[in-house]
Design a protein around this motif. Structure first.
Motif: not given
Length: 369
Positions: A33-34, A64-69, A368-369
């Motif tokens: 993700e980064p 899922a718990g370590r990311t947001s997008r 939307a999230a």
């Protein structure tokens, strides 16, 4: 276009224990993700070091718990190896906790060692897949699972929580044989394409699938997902070496894991298609056959990888590409170098090309999230 990463927990390196392989691959997943990747995926396999991931939903819940997008994809969950109630519950829960980021890939399995380990009759896999996939797809839409079939008799049971939103347009399946493709189209799934046939054949079958899907649903199918085992390096010589070592090494591991030289597949219901593979191996020799699937994979310098990816995605009408960047006997250091090269020199360029292309249906307006 959409650019994802596949995390493949393959332990081909002699002398490295399973936990070291896991740590290396988890580090790539954390960096995705980064670095700007759009999605993180993993496959399902059991009982060997070919790929050490018994439950993609478990890994993706961790992600899922370590990311947001990033979106979270299964490539694939093998339905005959699971209780369909548990799959429906696990995916609905993952979709809820991730605010609708799941892309669901499903398959019916091919490894004899895995069917044997689960004490399952391999010849039932096609029928189980159809019944399980039908039941699970219905459950993710309605919030309850029930089915009365030949192999699955499931009384109504509610899913709490239900899926965050509809899975229409974000459910895919791997289909190799023509018979499987017909099943996937009827179920309304998109195609997940892992290069293992001549390119002309893949193009033709993808076009045929699109036409079949239209005839059944009077609508366009979800844009295909192109999965690739990718090697890249800025040094052309090193890029060639990586392809020869790791793409070829991975291809050989698939022959061994799936036992393509074993006559058994020819006599199992639903797997008759694979008889042709064994005949090709006998005709051309194992070494020559091994190089064929290896050379179907994208690899080379960043410029070459960008060019090949854009060409293939456009030819297929795909929504994007999912790259496995650690496989085939790579050490942790080698896989991280491949990842860094791709993230720095390939990913930004692909992300800027054909920005209308995407994988999975967008969230409904207001959700939307």
């Amino acid at each position: 276009m959409h650019v994802g990463i596949g995390v493949f927990f393959q332990g081909l390196e002699p002398g490295r224990d399973d936990h070291a392989v896991m740590r290396d691959q988890l580090a790539l997943a954390d960096a995705a993700e980064p670095a700007g990747f759009d999605s993180v995926w993993t496959a399902e396999h059991h009982f060997t070091r070919y790929q050490m991931m018994p439950n993609p939903a478990q890994f993706l819940t961790w992600m899922a718990g370590r990311t947001s997008r990033v979106r979270l994809g299964t490539m694939v969950m093998v339905l005959p190896w699971h209780d369909p109630v548990r799959v429906a519950e696990e995916i609905a829960w993952l979709d809820s906790v991730s605010d609708g980021r799941v892309i669901l890939g499903l398959g019916r399995g091919l490894g004899s060692v895995e069917f044997d380990g689960f004490r399952l009759e391999m010849g039932e896999s096609r029928r189980r897949f159809v019944e399980y996939a039908t039941a699970i797809s219905g459950a993710l839409e309605s919030g309850a699972i029930e089915f009365d079939g030949e192999l699955l008799r499931q009384p109504r049971a509610e899913l709490h929580p239900p899926a965050f939103t509809s899975f229409r347009g974000r459910t895919y399946a791997s289909a190799v044989s023509p018979e499987s493709a017909k099943i996937m189209a009827t179920l309304g799934f998109g195609l997940m394409l892992i290069a293992q046939k001549p390119w002309e054949t893949t193009l033709r079958e993808t076009t045929e699938y699109r036409e079949l899907y239209r005839s059944i649903h009077d609508a366009e199918p979800p844009a295909p997902v192109l999965v690739n085992f990718t090697t890249t390096d800025v040094d052309p010589g090193r890029a060639r070496e990586m392809h020869e070592q790791f793409a070829v090494g991975y291809a050989r591991s698939t022959i061994d894991h799936y036992e393509f030289t074993n006559e058994r597949l020819e006599h199992v219901e639903g797997y008759e298609y694979y008889a042709g593979l064994r005949r090709n191996i006998e005709k051309h020799g194992l070494a020559a056959f091994n190089r064929f699937p290896a050379h179907l994979q994208i690899g080379g310098t960043p410029d070459e990888v960008v060019e090949q990816t854009v060409e293939r995605v456009r030819a297929l009408g795909a929504g994007g590409v999912v790259n496995v960047l650690g496989f085939g006997g790579m050490t942790g250091e080698e896989s991280r170098r491949c990842f860094d090269t791709y993230a720095r020199h390939v990913l930004p360029r692909l992300a800027a090309v054909d920005t209308h292309r995407d994988l999975g249906a967008p969230l409904p307006e207001g959700q939307a999230a």
